[in-house]
Design an enzyme around this catalytic site. Sequence first.
Site, PDB file in Angstrom:
ATOM      1  N   HIS A 131     -82.471 -53.560 -70.673  1.00  0.00           N
ATOM      2  CA  HIS A 131     -81.239 -53.719 -71.242  1.00  0.00           C
ATOM      3  C   HIS A 131     -80.937 -55.465 -71.295  1.00  0.00           C
ATOM      4  CE1 HIS A 131     -76.519 -54.053 -71.458  1.00  0.00           C
ATOM      5  NE2 HIS A 131     -76.722 -52.691 -71.651  1.00  0.00           N
ATOM      6  N   ASP A 208     -82.536 -52.039 -61.940  1.00  0.00           N
ATOM      7  CA  ASP A 208     -80.836 -51.638 -62.670  1.00  0.00           C
ATOM      8  C   ASP A 208     -80.996 -50.066 -62.472  1.00  0.00           C
ATOM      9  OD1 ASP A 208     -79.148 -51.401 -63.981  1.00  0.00           O
ATOM     10  OD2 ASP A 208     -80.495 -52.316 -66.478  1.00  0.00           O
ATOM     11  N   GLN A 211     -77.962 -46.903 -65.266  1.00  0.00           N
ATOM     12  CA  GLN A 211     -78.222 -44.783 -65.300  1.00  0.00           C
ATOM     13  C   GLN A 211     -78.789 -44.325 -64.322  1.00  0.00           C
ATOM     14  OE1 GLN A 211     -76.675 -44.572 -68.443  1.00  0.00           O
ATOM     15  NE2 GLN A 211     -76.588 -46.609 -69.322  1.00  0.00           N
ATOM     16  N   LYS A 234     -70.627 -46.218 -65.182  1.00  0.00           N
ATOM     17  CA  LYS A 234     -71.507 -44.512 -65.324  1.00  0.00           C
ATOM     18  C   LYS A 234     -71.845 -43.567 -64.692  1.00  0.00           C
ATOM     19  CE  LYS A 234     -73.613 -48.347 -68.217  1.00  0.00           C
ATOM     20  NZ  LYS A 234     -73.491 -48.165 -69.820  1.00  0.00           N
ATOM     21  N   CYS A 372     -78.238 -51.858 -76.740  1.00  0.00           N
ATOM     22  CA  CYS A 372     -78.622 -53.416 -76.215  1.00  0.00           C
ATOM     23  C   CYS A 372     -79.228 -53.264 -75.537  1.00  0.00           C
ATOM     24  CB  CYS A 372     -77.751 -53.983 -75.142  1.00  0.00           C
ATOM     25  SG  CYS A 372     -75.844 -53.588 -74.846  1.00  0.00           S
TER      26      CYS A 372
HETATM   27  N1  PMP Z   1     -78.276 -51.764 -67.526  1.00  0.00           N
HETATM   28  C1  PMP Z   1     -78.170 -50.572 -68.244  1.00  0.00           C
HETATM   29  C2  PMP Z   1     -79.803 -50.385 -67.715  1.00  0.00           C
HETATM   30  C3  PMP Z   1     -77.588 -50.528 -68.856  1.00  0.00           C
HETATM   31  O1  PMP Z   1     -77.398 -48.434 -69.217  1.00  0.00           O
HETATM   32  C4  PMP Z   1     -75.987 -51.085 -68.570  1.00  0.00           C
HETATM   33  C5  PMP Z   1     -75.189 -50.579 -69.947  1.00  0.00           C
HETATM   34  N2  PMP Z   1     -75.138 -50.090 -70.780  1.00  0.00           N
HETATM   35  C6  PMP Z   1     -76.601 -52.181 -67.639  1.00  0.00           C
HETATM   36  C7  PMP Z   1     -77.441 -52.399 -67.145  1.00  0.00           C
HETATM   37  C8  PMP Z   1     -74.964 -53.768 -68.066  1.00  0.00           C
HETATM   38  O2  PMP Z   1     -74.282 -52.502 -67.137  1.00  0.00           O
HETATM   39  P1  PMP Z   1     -72.706 -53.011 -67.219  1.00  0.00           P
HETATM   40  O3  PMP Z   1     -72.256 -53.230 -68.189  1.00  0.00           O
HETATM   41  O4  PMP Z   1     -71.995 -52.344 -66.477  1.00  0.00           O
HETATM   42  O5  PMP Z   1     -72.754 -54.724 -66.990  1.00  0.00           O
END
Ligand code: PMP
Length: 414
Positions: A131, A208, A211, A234, A372
């Site tokens: 991401h 990270d 998910q 999430k 993203c």
């Molecule tokens: N890493 C992953 C794999 C994600 O799916 C996301 C959110 N889409 C993020 C990081 C970022 O999370 P947040 O926007 O809640 O900070």
Amino acid sequence: MIYSATIQNKLDVFAIRKQFPVLNREVKGKPLVYFDNAATTQKPQSVMDVLVDYYSGYNANIHRGIHTLAEEATAAFELSRDAVQKFINAASREEIIFTKGTTESINLVAYSWGRQNIKAGDEIIISTMEHHSNIVPWQILCQEMDAVLKIIPVNDHGELLMEEFEQLLSAKTKLVSIVHVSNAMGVVNPVDKIIESAHKAGAVVLIDGAQSTVHLDIDVQEMDCDFFAFSAHKFYGPTGIGGLYGKKQLLESMPPFLSGGEMIKEVSFDGTTYADLPYKFEAGTPNIADTIALKAAIDFINQIGKENIRRHENELLAHATAQLREIEGLKIIGDAQNKISVVSFVVDKVHPQDLGILLDNAGIAVRTGHHCTQPLMQRFRIPGTVRASFAVYNTKEEIDVMVTSLRKAIKMLL
Ligand code: PMP
């Protein structure tokens, strides 16, 4: 317990759905089908009730007040830290830092640990499927420190090329930062193996968990990661709250990230001493209400049981994958063996955005675009995908509705 979560170990989805008021609404005159859970899950009533209870019953700033409201708010806030500690099995509550979420947690590590430990010529390893929040902070750090960012490639199934990873590792590798479960494809990465190899090379590992936290059993001690980042929104919790787990020794050695009130022991113009963990990393008034409500989200998951949730979501994923494979011209992006809860696809000669709009007209919320993860889209040479991501309250019937609408949409667009 306000609902019966399981019937003879089978999930009572309809009892669970009743806990989510938003699922009763219509979109464009059709019952809402919410398949954008990887972006954010819906919230159960129990989580929303905590927010209202806090603001209507004991709203106060925490830690410093000695009055009753402040003590009640502080106790509830710290109970959430205990709940998170148990949820991911950290060794101590001092290892749980509350942040806005995964993005802030990764930035905390990049700015605090990174600027202390990364020197010119050092290497950081991430992967093609990260991401943006696990790419950009490291790019900035590498630019600033004259360090090198190395990328683990993925194969056509969306799996990490582990042999290439092993070859990237060297004495220069200082950090490996890897997503546990890909938000764009649902692929589960072999983090145990990654952590073991990275540690052998002397590198620190950040996982990270944005998910994974909602689907997989997380045991940071068994995993042996050095940092683990997550977002409550999430996993049925509020937005604007999440956390960073870090091994105590590492966190203790790191300088503060944000500074100001709350994170100090003593301040004078001759110098400042910092608070002990975890408060050293929690400057300013925190997001009190949402932190307290985070515990309600954990309670919600624990009442159902992650194993039950996983079994249900795996059935949904298998059903969706089988149905979608029947559609001519449709290609699933990320058809790895080890996947969870996300199905991402493209359709020949059709733009994902157009499919997203037509599905929305049928009341179906899916995510379209690059999720993203632009480097991953570049790897597959696609502008983006349509992504359906499932949660505990979704049903096979909803998947059938999506597949029928998708077939109609493709016919219209071709
Ligand atoms: N890493 C992953 C794999 C994600 O799916 C996301 C959110 N889409 C993020 C990081 C970022 O999370 P947040 O926007 O809640 O900070």
